[in-house]
Design a protein around this motif. Structure first.
Motif, mmCIF file in Angstrom:
data_model
loop_
_atom_site.group_PDB
_atom_site.id
_atom_site.type_symbol
_atom_site.label_atom_id
_atom_site.label_comp_id
_atom_site.label_asym_id
_atom_site.label_seq_id
_atom_site.Cartn_x
_atom_site.Cartn_y
_atom_site.Cartn_z
ATOM 1 N N TRP A 296 0.844 -1.216 0.000
ATOM 2 C CA TRP A 296 0.000 0.000 0.000
ATOM 3 C C TRP A 296 0.867 1.250 0.000
ATOM 4 O O TRP A 296 0.568 2.231 -0.694
ATOM 5 C CB TRP A 296 -0.914 0.010 1.240
ATOM 6 C CG TRP A 296 -1.870 -1.148 1.268
ATOM 7 C CD1 TRP A 296 -1.877 -2.180 2.147
ATOM 8 C CD2 TRP A 296 -2.946 -1.393 0.353
ATOM 9 N NE1 TRP A 296 -2.898 -3.054 1.855
ATOM 10 C CE2 TRP A 296 -3.561 -2.596 0.756
ATOM 11 C CE3 TRP A 296 -3.443 -0.726 -0.781
ATOM 12 C CZ2 TRP A 296 -4.660 -3.151 0.083
ATOM 13 C CZ3 TRP A 296 -4.530 -1.276 -1.449
ATOM 14 C CH2 TRP A 296 -5.125 -2.465 -1.019
ATOM 15 N N LYS A 300 1.152 4.137 -3.028
ATOM 16 C CA LYS A 300 0.848 5.564 -2.804
ATOM 17 C C LYS A 300 2.067 6.457 -2.975
ATOM 18 O O LYS A 300 1.942 7.681 -3.016
ATOM 19 C CB LYS A 300 0.292 5.755 -1.381
ATOM 20 C CG LYS A 300 -1.107 5.181 -1.243
ATOM 21 C CD LYS A 300 -1.630 5.355 0.169
ATOM 22 C CE LYS A 300 -3.058 4.881 0.326
ATOM 23 N NZ LYS A 300 -3.313 3.488 0.030
ATOM 24 N N THR A 301 3.260 5.849 -3.044
ATOM 25 C CA THR A 301 4.476 6.673 -3.090
ATOM 26 C C THR A 301 5.254 6.528 -4.393
ATOM 27 O O THR A 301 5.790 7.498 -4.919
ATOM 28 C CB THR A 301 5.438 6.282 -1.935
ATOM 29 O OG1 THR A 301 4.711 5.716 -0.876
ATOM 30 C CG2 THR A 301 6.246 7.445 -1.463
ATOM 31 N N ALA A 322 -4.268 3.885 -5.063
ATOM 32 C CA ALA A 322 -3.286 4.974 -5.185
ATOM 33 C C ALA A 322 -3.560 6.089 -4.178
ATOM 34 O O ALA A 322 -2.848 7.095 -4.166
ATOM 35 C CB ALA A 322 -3.316 5.523 -6.611
ATOM 36 N N GLY A 323 -4.586 5.936 -3.368
ATOM 37 C CA GLY A 323 -4.882 6.934 -2.334
ATOM 38 C C GLY A 323 -5.516 8.191 -2.899
ATOM 39 O O GLY A 323 -5.347 9.268 -2.340
ATOM 40 N N ARG A 327 -2.845 10.225 -8.908
ATOM 41 C CA ARG A 327 -1.774 9.432 -9.537
ATOM 42 C C ARG A 327 -2.289 8.651 -10.745
ATOM 43 O O ARG A 327 -1.660 7.708 -11.210
ATOM 44 C CB ARG A 327 -1.168 8.466 -8.505
ATOM 45 C CG ARG A 327 -0.722 9.164 -7.236
ATOM 46 C CD ARG A 327 -0.220 8.192 -6.209
ATOM 47 N NE ARG A 327 1.145 7.773 -6.471
ATOM 48 C CZ ARG A 327 2.221 8.480 -6.141
ATOM 49 N NH1 ARG A 327 2.093 9.630 -5.542
ATOM 50 N NH2 ARG A 327 3.429 8.036 -6.415
#
Ligand code: 5CU
Length: 384
Positions: A296, A300-301, A322-323, A327
């Protein structure tokens, strides 16, 4: 007008197609004896069966695959303002070691030159009041079969000096042993150091056995390899990177995954759970170093996802994983998936399906729609 940016759009440059024409094994272009018949592009291994007559193998290949003017017409037709073009699969993976470097430089220089030429004539046309400007950028290719990883790293550095390059495109085979191969570390290191975005794209799919054998695969044309083989290939490749600690060793690497990450967003929870229950890993009492960062966190990063998934369920999974929608980037996969009625001059079903899935998923948040269609790409890829 807000920009509409297509970050998943391919070309086979004329020189590359000529090279394929000179080949007799996959990948190759077959020119039929009948001059009125279409040439055939044979790139997938399942296309190249002696049981299929050569004139029917693969798919017809027309000028949309190589002529940049046809791409510009496609962009105009669909309101696309900017395209980030990339060499299509299988890139330069199949070249002998002694040819890899020179072909890569040639292809990347051709892409750069095409972007520069199109952008300058487009700016001129706009200044003269002749229509909206169309802008091109590119993802470069890498000489992955070159004799040493330093040749690959040198090309990554060289691409940084070409003004229209915005990253590189690469398949899942890496240097031949997949993306968990430790020999790739110098390449991950150059990508991280130069903050070069890697567009990771499938080509090899799954073995025919996964679909019931070669005959069963061919029975349904390209549906099984493209709808299932491609996304699973991407999922497996990124999961191997994660398991081998690539994202722990290179925490600032940036990767854009084709086809909304294959099935990675959907399977992330299951991948994470299997890692947490694997006795092999040091964290769970075993002896093998498992991944430290969670899937996760990586999603997301480090990961960006294209929006080429043709449906709301896939887009929602991508946005969730991807939160947020920041993105996610619009793409078309042009020139693949043209209309089958050969009315290429009309709106393409593959594109309208994508547009409508994005609209339905994010509606009524029009700002989010605009971000996915173009704003995110402008920000992430630093486009004008
Ligand atoms: O239709 C296909 O085979 C493909 C392909 O090869 N590459 C791609 O990006 N999309 C579709």
């Amino acid at each position: 007008m807000p920009p509409i940016v297509d970050i998943h759009t391919h070309v086979y440059t004329p020189a590359y197609l000529d090279m394929l024409r000179s080949r007799k094994k996959v990948p190759y272009v077959h020119d039929p004896a009948d001059q009125n018949a279409d040439s055939r592009l044979i790139i997938l291994s399942s296309d190249d069966s002696a049981s299929i007559p050569a004139d029917q193998r693969g798919r017809p290949v027309d000028s949309s695959y190589s002529d940049i003017n046809v791409k510009l017409a496609f962009m105009r037709r669909h309101g696309i303002t900017t395209s980030v073009i990339s060499l299509a699969n299988p890139w330069l993976d199949f070249l002998d070691a002694d040819e890899a470097q020179s072909w890569t430089e040639r292809i990347n220089n051709d892409l750069e030159e095409t972007c520069a030429r199109v952008n300058s004539s487009s700016t001129k046309a706009q200044a003269e009041g002749n229509g909206g400007a169309k802008t091109l950028y590119a993802f470069g290719a890498l000489p992955l079969s070159a004799p040493s990883p330093s040749i690959v790293s040198n090309e990554i550095t060289r691409l940084k000096t070409l003004p229209h390059m915005r990253g590189i495109i690469m398949g899942t085979s890496g240097l031949g042993a997949g993306l968990d191969d430790p020999a790739l570390d110098p390449i991950w290191s150059s990508l991280e150091e130069t903050q070069t975005l890697l567009f990771l794209h499938p080509h090899y799919g799954l073995p025919d056995e996964a679909f019931g054998g070669a005959e069963a695969t061919q029975r349904y044309g390209h549906v099984l390899p493209l709808a299932l083989g491609f996304p699973l290939e991407t999922t497996i490749a990124v999961t191997r990177m994660l398991l081998s600690g690539v994202f722990d060793r290179f925490p600032k690497i940036k990767i854009l995954l084709a086809h909304s990450g294959g099935t990675l967003p959907f399977l992330a929870g299951r991948i994470e759970s299997c890692i947490a229950h694997e006795r092999h890993f040091v964290a769970n009492g075993g002896t093998t170093q498992g991944p430290v960062r969670s899937v996760w966190d990586v999603l997301k990063t480090n990961i960006y996802l294209d929006a080429v998934v043709y449906g709301e369920a896939g887009l929602k999974a991508a946005i969730h994983a991807a939160g947020g929608h920041d993105r996610l980037l619009f793409g078309t996969d042009h020139p693949f998936f043209p209309p089958l009625d050969e009315k290429e001059d009309s709106e393409w079903l593959s594109v309208s399906t994508n547009f409508s899935a994005i609209e339905k998923t994010l509606s009524p948040d029009q700002e989010a729609v605009r971000a996915v269609l173009g704003g995110n790409a402008v920000r992430i890829l630093n486009l004008n």
